[in-house]
Scaffold this motif. Structure first.
Motif, mmCIF file in Angstrom:
data_model
loop_
_atom_site.group_PDB
_atom_site.id
_atom_site.type_symbol
_atom_site.label_atom_id
_atom_site.label_comp_id
_atom_site.label_asym_id
_atom_site.label_seq_id
_atom_site.Cartn_x
_atom_site.Cartn_y
_atom_site.Cartn_z
ATOM 1 N N LEU A 116 0.828 -1.203 0.000
ATOM 2 C CA LEU A 116 0.000 0.000 0.000
ATOM 3 C C LEU A 116 0.863 1.255 0.000
ATOM 4 O O LEU A 116 0.570 2.217 -0.728
ATOM 5 N N ALA A 117 1.917 1.245 0.789
ATOM 6 C CA ALA A 117 2.819 2.401 0.840
ATOM 7 C C ALA A 117 3.451 2.661 -0.523
ATOM 8 O O ALA A 117 3.553 3.803 -0.977
ATOM 9 N N SER A 118 3.850 1.583 -1.180
ATOM 10 C CA SER A 118 4.448 1.717 -2.514
ATOM 11 C C SER A 118 3.442 2.252 -3.521
ATOM 12 O O SER A 118 3.756 3.127 -4.332
ATOM 13 N N SER A 119 2.219 1.735 -3.466
ATOM 14 C CA SER A 119 1.180 2.155 -4.406
ATOM 15 C C SER A 119 0.832 3.626 -4.240
ATOM 16 O O SER A 119 0.590 4.343 -5.217
ATOM 17 N N LEU A 120 0.822 4.092 -2.995
ATOM 18 C CA LEU A 120 0.452 5.484 -2.704
ATOM 19 C C LEU A 120 1.662 6.418 -2.669
ATOM 20 O O LEU A 120 1.509 7.615 -2.422
ATOM 21 N N GLN A 121 2.856 5.849 -2.899
ATOM 22 C CA GLN A 121 4.109 6.628 -2.850
ATOM 23 C C GLN A 121 4.221 7.368 -1.508
ATOM 24 O O GLN A 121 4.441 8.581 -1.450
ATOM 25 N N MET A 122 4.071 6.590 -0.448
ATOM 26 C CA MET A 122 4.071 7.116 0.916
ATOM 27 C C MET A 122 5.044 6.277 1.743
ATOM 28 O O MET A 122 5.197 5.074 1.482
ATOM 29 N N THR A 123 5.718 6.877 2.711
ATOM 30 C CA THR A 123 6.619 6.091 3.558
ATOM 31 C C THR A 123 5.799 5.180 4.475
ATOM 32 O O THR A 123 4.664 5.513 4.849
ATOM 33 N N GLU A 124 6.391 4.055 4.832
ATOM 34 C CA GLU A 124 5.681 3.120 5.710
ATOM 35 C C GLU A 124 5.419 3.734 7.081
ATOM 36 O O GLU A 124 4.392 3.449 7.709
#
Length: 351
Positions: free
Chosen positions: A40-48
């Motif tokens: 999900l973090a990768s898909s949203l380009q957000m840090t874990e």
């Protein structure tokens, strides 16, 4: 609503950004069914780290649930997303894109899905869901619905569920398509949609591209003529839009034909016809199925397409002038609005 949003954007810009972020998280989880935090973090380009804080809050609010395989949206979360959708379409700029394209091309309705289907399979799923909603709304008892092939229409079929049984309805392929991959053939898509809706279907077992001899022979074959008669009774057409040269090469057309299509300025392919920038037909495939005169008198024509690279192709088909409802993603819509000089305000993807 718009005046209220403008006031909040000026007074509480940080709150608006937070609202967008949490909506995006919930929406991605819903469309993924079950998803792990890292994915999900990768898909949203957000840090874990940031995502963990947000999902902990959403879980505490009862909007998501966690299990061994990952996170899943709760029923309460689904309900909230449905309630938020009209508001978020305004906040994300989808309404502006829809209205600009609708007015420019004289369409009955435009639906813009946030994101880019060329970058995210979730966006393609959302295109399919939107098309299903439109079809549920537009279908009447005993309607014939003609559908084309392609990856986008296959995604539409995956998302389809009928709210009630449609035993009196018929799904048919808009034309032959045995030359394509099985899952992208119009026959496959028509049969799957019919099963999902509890409707009936007929198939057209002929190649996508015919020789002159085969065309003349098949068009008079009794069973083929019977099916073609049903196809031409379609009150609704649901179709995708392809890039002209990409589709010509995918169909393994002769180099001379591809050159002719290119020299003719073809940008788009739909229904086996190749259209230039002005919406004029520059090449017609020798295929059995819907003809231009059938399309022009069809009551409801619905196009589904996505991706920034498809913008020119979509505009070419819109210039053809027989579309009623257009379902596209934000990337394509933003490119179209910009190309038409209607690019204020900018969409999220251009900011």
């Amino acid at each position: 609503m718009r005046e209220w949003l403008e006031i909040n954007k000026q007074l509480l810009p940080d709150l608006m950004e937070l609202l967008k972020k949490r909506y995006a998280i919930l929406h991605e989880i819903m469309m993924s069914d079950v998803i792990g935090r890292r994915t999900l973090a990768s898909s949203l380009q957000m840090t874990e780290r940031v995502l963990r804080a947000e999902t902990d809050l959403l879980k505490a609010q009862g909007l998501i649930e966690t299990e061994t395989a990952g996170m899943r949206i709760s029923e309460q979360g689904r309900k909230l997303l449905r309630q938020m959708e009209p508001l978020m379409r305004e906040i994300l700029g989808m309404r502006h894109l829809e209205e600009a394209i609708q007015q420019k091309f004289g369409l009955k309705q435009v639906i813009v899905i946030p994101g880019d289907s060329e970058q995210s399979p979730v966006v393609k799923q959302e295109l399919g869901r939107a098309a299903c909603d439109v079809l549920n709304r537009e279908m009447r008892h005993d309607d014939v619905i003609a559908v084309t092939g392609g990856s986008t229409l296959a995604a539409v079929a995956e998302q389809m569920t009928g709210s009630t049984s449609h035993k009196g309805n018929w799904f048919v392929p808009a034309r032959g398509g045995l030359g394509e991959s099985l899952e992208y053939q119009a026959n496959t898509i028509a049969s799957k949609m019919a099963k999902q809706f509890g409707a009936q279907y007929r198939l057209l077992h002929v190649p996508d591209l015919l020789s002159e001899e085969a065309y003349q022979s098949l068009r008079y074959e009794p069973n083929i003529r019977d099916i073609l008669g049903l196809i031409r009774q379609a009150r609704i057409i649901l179709h995708g839009i392809g890039d002209a040269l990409v589709m010509a090469r995918r169909r393994h057309m002769d180099a001379a034909v591809i050159e002719q299509i290119q020299q003719g300025g073809a940008l788009a392919e739909a229904f086996g016809y190749y259209f230039d920038r002005e919406g004029k037909v520059v090449h017609k495939m020798l295929t059995l199925g819907l003809r231009l005169e059938d399309i022009s008198r069809t009551e409801v024509v619905i196009a589904v397409a996505g991706g920034k690279s498809k913008a020119d192709a979509i505009m070419a088909v819109l210039e053809f002038g027989h579309e009623d409802i257009l379902i596209i993603d934000e990337a394509a819509a933003a490119a179209i609005v910009q190309a038409c000089g209607l690019d204020e305000p900018k969409s999220r993807l251009e900011q």
